[in-house]
Design an enzyme around this catalytic site. Structure first.
Site, PDB file in Angstrom:
ATOM      1  N   ILE A   1      41.967  35.335  28.900  1.00  0.00           N
ATOM      2  CA  ILE A   1      41.699  33.919  29.172  1.00  0.00           C
ATOM      3  C   ILE A   1      40.277  33.523  28.758  1.00  0.00           C
ATOM      4  CG2 ILE A   1      40.788  34.091  31.547  1.00  0.00           C
ATOM      5  CD1 ILE A   1      42.780  31.859  32.294  1.00  0.00           C
TER       6      ILE A   1
ATOM      7  N   HIS B   1      43.723  48.059  33.071  1.00  0.00           N
ATOM      8  CA  HIS B   1      44.017  47.321  31.842  1.00  0.00           C
ATOM      9  C   HIS B   1      43.043  47.768  30.768  1.00  0.00           C
ATOM     10  CE1 HIS B   1      41.075  45.055  34.188  1.00  0.00           C
ATOM     11  NE2 HIS B   1      40.553  44.677  33.031  1.00  0.00           N
TER      12      HIS B   1
HETATM   13  P1  AMP Z   1      37.667  43.378  33.557  1.00  0.00           P
HETATM   14  O1  AMP Z   1      36.520  42.450  33.872  1.00  0.00           O
HETATM   15  O2  AMP Z   1      37.333  44.513  32.656  1.00  0.00           O
HETATM   16  O3  AMP Z   1      38.370  43.809  34.833  1.00  0.00           O
HETATM   17  O4  AMP Z   1      38.702  42.506  32.717  1.00  0.00           O
HETATM   18  C1  AMP Z   1      39.458  41.496  33.308  1.00  0.00           C
HETATM   19  C2  AMP Z   1      39.759  40.523  32.221  1.00  0.00           C
HETATM   20  O5  AMP Z   1      40.826  39.705  32.668  1.00  0.00           O
HETATM   21  C3  AMP Z   1      38.594  39.577  31.889  1.00  0.00           C
HETATM   22  O6  AMP Z   1      38.267  39.710  30.506  1.00  0.00           O
HETATM   23  C4  AMP Z   1      39.152  38.196  32.204  1.00  0.00           C
HETATM   24  O7  AMP Z   1      38.734  37.212  31.295  1.00  0.00           O
HETATM   25  C5  AMP Z   1      40.648  38.425  32.155  1.00  0.00           C
HETATM   26  N1  AMP Z   1      41.458  37.536  32.966  1.00  0.00           N
HETATM   27  C6  AMP Z   1      41.284  37.211  34.266  1.00  0.00           C
HETATM   28  N2  AMP Z   1      42.252  36.381  34.683  1.00  0.00           N
HETATM   29  C7  AMP Z   1      43.081  36.194  33.609  1.00  0.00           C
HETATM   30  C8  AMP Z   1      44.262  35.427  33.399  1.00  0.00           C
HETATM   31  N3  AMP Z   1      44.812  34.681  34.374  1.00  0.00           N
HETATM   32  N4  AMP Z   1      44.832  35.453  32.180  1.00  0.00           N
HETATM   33  C9  AMP Z   1      44.281  36.193  31.182  1.00  0.00           C
HETATM   34  N5  AMP Z   1      43.170  36.941  31.321  1.00  0.00           N
HETATM   35  C10 AMP Z   1      42.567  36.936  32.515  1.00  0.00           C
END
Ligand code: AMP
Length: 114
Positions: free
Chosen positions: A31, A100
């Site tokens: 996102i 992830h």
């Molecule tokens: P991390 O900070 O490594 O845990 O990565 C989490 C990632 O999830 C971040 O890059 C966010 O931008 C992404 N993220 C959080 N919420 C969403 C969402 N609803 N849809 C897509 N990506 C998301």
């Protein structure tokens, strides 16, 4: 997990731009992209991070990496270079506590990461 945002995306309760899915993983667009290609490869299984893995997950992680490589090729970033990154715990930048893998590409990626 009820309050896990990625579990809710996997279940279709929260919208996301899905790029690929199979029985083991869902791949979505991040996102808040930090590169021209910024996808998240999310195992369907709710594991917190690498610290949660056990030997039964070995095939899953292999599948994640092979999926990332295939998508990198399909998206045209493989030759120039791409990165598969997983942040583990808050001090490393983990903000969603469902394992992830970021797939980043499409620009020069600096090293070391911040
Ligand atoms: P991390 O900070 O490594 O845990 O990565 C989490 C990632 O999830 C971040 O890059 C966010 O931008 C992404 N993220 C959080 N919420 C969403 C969402 N609803 N849809 C897509 N990506 C998301």
């Amino acid at each position: 997990m009820e309050n896990c945002i990625f579990c809710r995306i996997i279940k279709g309760e929260i919208p996301a731009k899905k790029v690929f899915e199979d029985d083991l993983v869902v791949v979505i667009e991040d996102i808040a992209p930090v590169a021209p290609l910024h996808l998240l490869i999310i195992p369907r299984k709710h594991l917190v991070n690498a610290l949660d893995l056990d030997p039964a997950d070995d095939a899953l992680i292999g599948h994640v990496y092979r999926t990332a490589a295939r998508i990198a090729r399909d998206k045209g970033v493989a030759e120039n270079g791409f990165r598969i990154v997983s942040n583990n715990n808050a001090g490393a930048g983990q903000s969603v506590f469902h394992i992830h893998f970021h797939l980043l590409g499409g620009r020069q990626l600096g090293w070391p990461p911040g």
